[in-house]
Design an enzyme around this catalytic site. Structure first.
Site, PDB file in Angstrom:
ATOM      1  N   LYS A 108       0.869  -1.169   0.000  1.00 43.98           N
ATOM      2  CA  LYS A 108       0.000   0.000   0.000  1.00 43.98           C
ATOM      3  C   LYS A 108       0.907   1.221   0.000  1.00 43.98           C
ATOM      4  O   LYS A 108       1.610   1.496   0.966  1.00 43.98           O
ATOM      5  CB  LYS A 108      -0.908   0.026   1.232  1.00 43.98           C
ATOM      6  CG  LYS A 108      -1.793   1.273   1.265  1.00 43.98           C
ATOM      7  CD  LYS A 108      -2.384   1.509   2.636  1.00 43.98           C
ATOM      8  CE  LYS A 108      -2.992   2.908   2.688  1.00 43.98           C
ATOM      9  NZ  LYS A 108      -3.446   3.265   4.057  1.00 43.98           N
ATOM     10  N   GLY A 169      -8.059   9.372   9.648  1.00 44.29           N
ATOM     11  CA  GLY A 169      -8.391   9.362  11.063  1.00 44.29           C
ATOM     12  C   GLY A 169      -9.486  10.321  11.486  1.00 44.29           C
ATOM     13  O   GLY A 169      -9.787  10.437  12.672  1.00 44.29           O
ATOM     14  N   ALA A 195      -9.407   5.583   4.305  1.00 48.27           N
ATOM     15  CA  ALA A 195      -9.262   6.746   5.197  1.00 48.27           C
ATOM     16  C   ALA A 195     -10.576   7.483   5.430  1.00 48.27           C
ATOM     17  O   ALA A 195     -11.384   7.659   4.517  1.00 48.27           O
ATOM     18  CB  ALA A 195      -8.220   7.732   4.681  1.00 48.27           C
ATOM     19  N   GLY A 196     -10.768   7.908   6.670  1.00 53.40           N
ATOM     20  CA  GLY A 196     -11.899   8.744   7.039  1.00 53.40           C
ATOM     21  C   GLY A 196     -13.151   8.018   7.473  1.00 53.40           C
ATOM     22  O   GLY A 196     -14.123   8.645   7.898  1.00 53.40           O
ATOM     23  N   ASN A 217      -8.891   1.734   9.759  1.00 51.38           N
ATOM     24  CA  ASN A 217      -8.162   1.384  10.976  1.00 51.38           C
ATOM     25  C   ASN A 217      -8.741   2.096  12.193  1.00 51.38           C
ATOM     26  O   ASN A 217      -9.259   1.476  13.106  1.00 51.38           O
ATOM     27  CB  ASN A 217      -6.670   1.731  10.825  1.00 51.38           C
ATOM     28  CG  ASN A 217      -5.874   1.396  12.071  1.00 51.38           C
ATOM     29  OD1 ASN A 217      -5.773   0.240  12.458  1.00 51.38           O
ATOM     30  ND2 ASN A 217      -5.332   2.403  12.721  1.00 51.38           N
ATOM     31  N   THR A 218      -8.699   3.434  12.173  1.00 53.00           N
ATOM     32  CA  THR A 218      -9.097   4.213  13.341  1.00 53.00           C
ATOM     33  C   THR A 218     -10.534   3.942  13.759  1.00 53.00           C
ATOM     34  O   THR A 218     -10.838   3.879  14.950  1.00 53.00           O
ATOM     35  CB  THR A 218      -8.911   5.720  13.060  1.00 53.00           C
ATOM     36  OG1 THR A 218      -7.573   5.947  12.616  1.00 53.00           O
ATOM     37  CG2 THR A 218      -9.169   6.545  14.302  1.00 53.00           C
TER      38      THR A 218
END
Length: 264
Positions: A108, A169, A195-196, A217-218
């Site tokens: 990635k 995040g 993301a986001g 992830n977050t």
């Protein structure tokens, strides 16, 4: 078996193809920000993910104890990422380090342009993509939701392009659905939102738009209950994919009765 059951089984059996790799699960998850390695292990299991992304900079390759000790490589495909890199040269170096360490030739690619916003640098990202593709890597590229740069990355040989739903995040979800739709219209490689993503409905929206997968992830790691959230993300990914393939009804300005207008 009913026709509907057969159709669902066929959909569930459709694999996501990225380069020479194939996966059943379309949810990719990260390994950072968890309160403990034990919580991370449980969340990975609950997510049903087959691909787990790892920041190469976090892996202590030459030490006995490592993040990789907590990831079952027989169960998960490791996707090393170049998080924390701010130039093409730096990202290329990190990708080679991961491959030489035996992590994977699938990477990635992430080349950031600003430490505060964590927005990608489009020029350096494109440069790194061109080099890594020539050097035999299967490159999944993190980028903005700009359709122009997305097309250039695809033309450069990226195996998958990964536009951000929102800043890294931030948990804001899919901020620009129109741009994602435009990207999907001409894409020849899998588009994976990265993301986001903050909650399960964000994953569903991405999948209902027609994205091939979601990486997050977050949204899991910092949830009050990461394990439950991981399961929610798994179900959201599956339901969004089923809804997209099923075909939603058109939106109407006025009501339309669902029962017959006249009695039989």
């Amino acid at each position: 078996m009913l026709a509907a059951d057969k159709a669902e089984k066929k959909i569930e059996g459709t694999k996501l193809k990225i380069g020479r790799y194939e996966f059943v699960s379309r949810l990719f998850v990260g390994t950072g920000k968890y309160s403990s390695m034990e919580v991370m292990e449980e969340a990975l299991e609950a997510s049903g993910a087959e691909v787990v992304t790892v920041a190469v900079r976090r892996v202590k390759i030459n030490e006995t104890a490592s993040l990789l000790d907590h990831i079952d490589t027989k169960k998960y495909k490791i996707l090393p990422n170049t998080a924390g890199c701010y130039s093409a040269d730096e990202a290329i170096r990190v990708a080679h380090l991961a491959r030489e360490a035996g992590m994977s030739d699938m990477v990635k690619l992430e080349v950031l342009g600003d430490e505060e916003t964590l927005l990608p640098d489009p020029i350096e990202t494109l440069k790194a993509t061109q080099v890594l593709v020539k050097e035999g890597f299967t490159v999944l590229v993190y980028t903005s939701d700009d359709p122009i740069i997305t097309k250039k990355l695809e033309d450069a040989g990226a195996a998958s392009v990964m536009p951000a739903g929102a800043p890294i995040g931030s948990g804001q979800g899919i901020l620009n659905k129109n741009n994602i739709r435009i990207i999907l219209e001409s894409a020849r490689v899998p588009i994976i939102v990265d993301a986001g993503v903050g909650t399960a409905s964000d994953v569903t929206i991405a999948m209902e738009l027609g994205c091939e997968g979601v990486l997050l992830n977050t949204g899991i790691a910092l949830a009050k209950d990461p394990v439950r959230m991981a399961k929610a993300m798994k179900l959201a990914c599956e339901s969004g994919r089923l809804a997209f393939l099923s075909g939603r009804i058109p939106k109407r300005l006025y009501a339309k009765a669902s029962s017959p207008e006249k009695d039989f």
